[in-house]
Design a protein around this motif. Structure first.
Motif, PDB file in Angstrom:
ATOM      1  N   PRO A 118       0.689  -1.329  -0.119  1.00 11.75           N
ATOM      2  CA  PRO A 118       0.137  -0.202  -0.080  1.00 11.75           C
ATOM      3  C   PRO A 118       0.926   1.256   0.094  1.00 11.75           C
ATOM      4  CG  PRO A 118      -0.047  -1.047   2.032  1.00 11.75           C
ATOM      5  CD  PRO A 118       0.691  -2.030   1.291  1.00 11.75           C
ATOM      6  N   VAL A 119       0.605   2.271  -0.834  1.00 12.29           N
ATOM      7  CA  VAL A 119       1.446   3.356  -1.116  1.00 12.29           C
ATOM      8  C   VAL A 119       0.749   4.602  -1.101  1.00 12.29           C
ATOM      9  CG1 VAL A 119       3.705   2.710  -1.748  1.00 12.29           C
ATOM     10  CG2 VAL A 119       2.051   2.770  -3.348  1.00 12.29           C
ATOM     11  N   GLU A 120       0.819   5.707  -0.901  1.00 11.19           N
ATOM     12  CA  GLU A 120      -0.071   6.983  -0.991  1.00 11.19           C
ATOM     13  C   GLU A 120       0.206   7.521  -2.557  1.00 11.19           C
ATOM     14  OE1 GLU A 120      -1.798   9.438   1.010  1.00 11.19           O
ATOM     15  OE2 GLU A 120      -2.316   7.603   2.193  1.00 11.19           O
ATOM     16  N   ASP A 121       1.789   7.616  -2.956  1.00  5.17           N
ATOM     17  CA  ASP A 121       2.189   8.139  -3.828  1.00  5.17           C
ATOM     18  C   ASP A 121       1.812   7.044  -5.072  1.00  5.17           C
ATOM     19  OD1 ASP A 121       3.426   9.161  -5.818  1.00  5.17           O
ATOM     20  OD2 ASP A 121       5.365   9.939  -4.895  1.00  5.17           O
ATOM     21  N   ALA A 122       0.970   7.503  -6.062  1.00  2.71           N
ATOM     22  CA  ALA A 122       0.968   6.850  -7.548  1.00  2.71           C
ATOM     23  C   ALA A 122       2.180   6.301  -8.194  1.00  2.71           C
ATOM     24  CB  ALA A 122      -0.321   7.321  -8.112  1.00  2.71           C
ATOM     25  N   GLY A 123       3.234   7.295  -8.089  1.00  2.80           N
ATOM     26  CA  GLY A 123       4.237   6.997  -8.517  1.00  2.80           C
ATOM     27  C   GLY A 123       5.199   6.015  -8.068  1.00  2.80           C
ATOM     28  N   LEU A 124       5.021   5.721  -6.997  1.00  3.73           N
ATOM     29  CA  LEU A 124       5.711   4.606  -6.225  1.00  3.73           C
ATOM     30  C   LEU A 124       5.127   3.443  -6.237  1.00  3.73           C
ATOM     31  CD1 LEU A 124       6.986   6.469  -3.152  1.00  3.73           C
ATOM     32  CD2 LEU A 124       8.305   6.277  -5.424  1.00  3.73           C
ATOM     33  N   ALA A 125       3.825   3.259  -6.637  1.00  2.57           N
ATOM     34  CA  ALA A 125       2.855   2.046  -6.650  1.00  2.57           C
ATOM     35  C   ALA A 125       3.510   1.005  -7.715  1.00  2.57           C
ATOM     36  CB  ALA A 125       1.575   2.514  -7.060  1.00  2.57           C
ATOM     37  N   VAL A 126       3.563  -0.095  -7.110  1.00  6.69           N
ATOM     38  CA  VAL A 126       4.119  -1.307  -8.108  1.00  6.69           C
ATOM     39  C   VAL A 126       3.084  -2.136  -8.203  1.00  6.69           C
ATOM     40  CG1 VAL A 126       5.646  -3.024  -8.463  1.00  6.69           C
ATOM     41  CG2 VAL A 126       6.413  -0.825  -7.284  1.00  6.69           C
ATOM     42  N   TYR A 127       2.519  -2.915  -9.010  1.00  6.90           N
ATOM     43  CA  TYR A 127       1.359  -3.947  -9.520  1.00  6.90           C
ATOM     44  C   TYR A 127       1.968  -5.048 -10.078  1.00  6.90           C
ATOM     45  CZ  TYR A 127      -1.651   0.181  -8.601  1.00  6.90           C
ATOM     46  OH  TYR A 127      -2.366   1.116  -8.360  1.00  6.90           O
ATOM     47  N   THR A 128       1.354  -6.108  -9.764  1.00  7.38           N
ATOM     48  CA  THR A 128       1.706  -7.292 -10.697  1.00  7.38           C
ATOM     49  C   THR A 128       0.270  -7.735 -11.242  1.00  7.38           C
ATOM     50  OG1 THR A 128       1.194  -8.866  -8.613  1.00  7.38           O
ATOM     51  CG2 THR A 128       3.601  -8.198  -9.264  1.00  7.38           C
ATOM     52  N   ARG A 129       0.510  -8.799 -12.205  1.00  3.61           N
ATOM     53  CA  ARG A 129      -0.772  -8.870 -12.763  1.00  3.61           C
ATOM     54  C   ARG A 129      -1.216 -10.615 -13.085  1.00  3.61           C
ATOM     55  NH1 ARG A 129       0.461 -10.452 -17.935  1.00  3.61           N
ATOM     56  NH2 ARG A 129       2.018  -9.273 -19.296  1.00  3.61           N
ATOM     57  N   ARG A 130      -2.437 -10.906 -13.286  1.00  2.98           N
ATOM     58  CA  ARG A 130      -2.692 -12.184 -13.716  1.00  2.98           C
ATOM     59  C   ARG A 130      -3.716 -11.907 -14.790  1.00  2.98           C
ATOM     60  NH1 ARG A 130      -6.261 -16.113 -12.189  1.00  2.98           N
ATOM     61  NH2 ARG A 130      -7.472 -14.821 -10.922  1.00  2.98           N
ATOM     62  N   ILE A 131      -3.385 -12.747 -15.803  1.00  7.56           N
ATOM     63  CA  ILE A 131      -4.255 -12.563 -17.006  1.00  7.56           C
ATOM     64  C   ILE A 131      -5.642 -13.475 -16.684  1.00  7.56           C
ATOM     65  CG2 ILE A 131      -4.407 -12.888 -19.479  1.00  7.56           C
ATOM     66  CD1 ILE A 131      -1.708 -12.024 -20.030  1.00  7.56           C
ATOM     67  N   PHE A 137      -1.101  -4.020 -19.584  1.00  7.54           N
ATOM     68  CA  PHE A 137      -0.452  -2.764 -20.107  1.00  7.54           C
ATOM     69  C   PHE A 137       0.378  -3.233 -21.188  1.00  7.54           C
ATOM     70  CE2 PHE A 137       2.530   0.840 -19.907  1.00  7.54           C
ATOM     71  CZ  PHE A 137       1.745   1.861 -19.615  1.00  7.54           C
ATOM     72  N   THR A 138       1.201  -3.993 -21.197  1.00  8.34           N
ATOM     73  CA  THR A 138       2.098  -4.325 -22.153  1.00  8.34           C
ATOM     74  C   THR A 138       2.521  -5.886 -21.879  1.00  8.34           C
ATOM     75  OG1 THR A 138       4.395  -4.439 -22.971  1.00  8.34           O
ATOM     76  CG2 THR A 138       4.082  -3.392 -20.786  1.00  8.34           C
ATOM     77  N   PRO A 139       2.334  -6.833 -23.204  1.00 12.62           N
ATOM     78  CA  PRO A 139       2.671  -8.133 -22.965  1.00 12.62           C
ATOM     79  C   PRO A 139       3.755  -8.619 -22.510  1.00 12.62           C
ATOM     80  CG  PRO A 139       2.567  -7.566 -25.124  1.00 12.62           C
ATOM     81  CD  PRO A 139       2.336  -6.377 -24.427  1.00 12.62           C
ATOM     82  N   TYR A 140       4.997  -7.659 -22.562  1.00  5.36           N
ATOM     83  CA  TYR A 140       6.309  -7.920 -22.282  1.00  5.36           C
ATOM     84  C   TYR A 140       6.793  -7.854 -20.819  1.00  5.36           C
ATOM     85  CZ  TYR A 140       5.792  -7.471 -27.392  1.00  5.36           C
ATOM     86  OH  TYR A 140       5.231  -7.474 -28.508  1.00  5.36           O
ATOM     87  N   ASP A 141       5.837  -7.536 -19.984  1.00  7.34           N
ATOM     88  CA  ASP A 141       6.081  -6.946 -18.701  1.00  7.34           C
ATOM     89  C   ASP A 141       4.994  -7.429 -17.824  1.00  7.34           C
ATOM     90  OD1 ASP A 141       7.296  -6.325 -16.105  1.00  7.34           O
ATOM     91  OD2 ASP A 141       7.603  -4.219 -16.831  1.00  7.34           O
ATOM     92  N   ASP A 142       4.945  -8.325 -16.835  1.00  8.62           N
ATOM     93  CA  ASP A 142       3.961  -8.400 -15.943  1.00  8.62           C
ATOM     94  C   ASP A 142       3.600  -7.663 -14.669  1.00  8.62           C
ATOM     95  OD1 ASP A 142       5.752  -9.617 -14.528  1.00  8.62           O
ATOM     96  OD2 ASP A 142       5.039 -11.659 -15.095  1.00  8.62           O
ATOM     97  N   ASN A 143       4.678  -6.644 -14.829  1.00  9.72           N
ATOM     98  CA  ASN A 143       4.308  -5.655 -13.536  1.00  9.72           C
ATOM     99  C   ASN A 143       4.044  -4.428 -14.261  1.00  9.72           C
ATOM    100  OD1 ASN A 143       5.718  -6.646 -11.092  1.00  9.72           O
ATOM    101  ND2 ASN A 143       7.426  -7.407 -12.509  1.00  9.72           N
ATOM    102  N   PHE A 144       3.412  -3.348 -13.456  1.00 12.06           N
ATOM    103  CA  PHE A 144       3.430  -2.111 -13.667  1.00 12.06           C
ATOM    104  C   PHE A 144       3.945  -1.237 -12.674  1.00 12.06           C
ATOM    105  CE2 PHE A 144       1.632   2.050 -13.827  1.00 12.06           C
ATOM    106  CZ  PHE A 144       1.809   2.444 -15.233  1.00 12.06           C
TER     107      PHE A 144
END
Ligand SMILES: [Zn+2]
Length: 209
Positions: A26-39, A75-82
């Motif tokens: 959990p982060v306040e600053d959107a610039g520091l947010a890191v996400y992982t994804r599952r298709i 977001f992009t198929p070549y990276d499963d993080n944002f």
């Protein structure tokens, strides 16, 4: 033999590949947010890439970013993080004012991996639409970055010029459509900036007295 060049109308369609995004901490600053994804698979909804681009460039908070990612999918198929929202926003803005031929040179000033992602997302599947209205070539994007990169390329093709809003906490791009010099993206920003300027002037006058 020289290749024949033809002018055809182009439509860019964004049909997202859905996924579940998870914020890693959990982060306040959107610039520091890191996400992982599952298709999770392809959805039915289609989006206008230009609206998606404008929405992406206008994101400020983590909650806005989370909602955006959940709606627009992969977001992009070549990276499963944002991660690094702010640098992505700066880079997309830079693409809007840089001739696509020069995009590879952006790797000198921006994260090289992001520039590589952009170059890998700058091609599209093309088909022709005959059925409704005026026939056109349709470029198809399944990923958010690809949809945005295609919209920027089409803007360069049609010779669109962009400037960025002078209001300090805005900076949104706007298309230059007349010779009349404009400094702000909207009436709202122009109004806010003028109120701020007047307040500053009054404060300064008070200090002088
Ligand atoms: Zn603005």
């Amino acid at each position: 033999m020289a290749q024949k060049l033809v002018n055809v109308p182009i439509k860019v369609v964004f049909g997202p590949m859905h996924c579940e995004w998870r914020l890693t901490a959990p982060v306040e600053d959107a610039g520091l947010a890191v996400y992982t994804r599952r298709i999770t698979g392809r959805g039915e909804r289609k989006f206008d890439p230009w609206s998606i681009r404008a929405a992406f460039l206008g994101l400020h908070s983590t909650s806005e970013l989370t909602r955006f990612l959940q709606t627009t999918g992969v977001f992009t198929p070549y990276d499963d993080n944002f991660r690094n929202l702010v640098e992505w926003q700066r880079l997309i803005c830079k693409l809007m004012t840089t001739n696509p031929q020069k995009w590879p040179t952006l790797a000198e000033r921006f994260d090289k991996r992001k520039v590589t992602q952009i170059l890998r997302n700058s091609t599209a599947d093309c088909s022709f639409l005959w059925a409704s209205g005026k026939p056109c070539a349709r470029l198809w994007a399944s990923y958010t970055l690809r949809a945005m990169v295609l919209s920027v390329q089409v803007d360069h093709l049609r010779g669109a010029k962009f400037r960025f809003c002078m209001k300090t906490d805005c900076g949104k791009p706007y298309e230059v459509t007349s010779a009349h010099a404009r400094l702000y993206c909207s009436q709202e920003c122009a109004h806010h900036a003028s109120v701020r300027r007047n307040r500053e002037n009054r404060r300064r006058e008070r200090q002088i007295r």
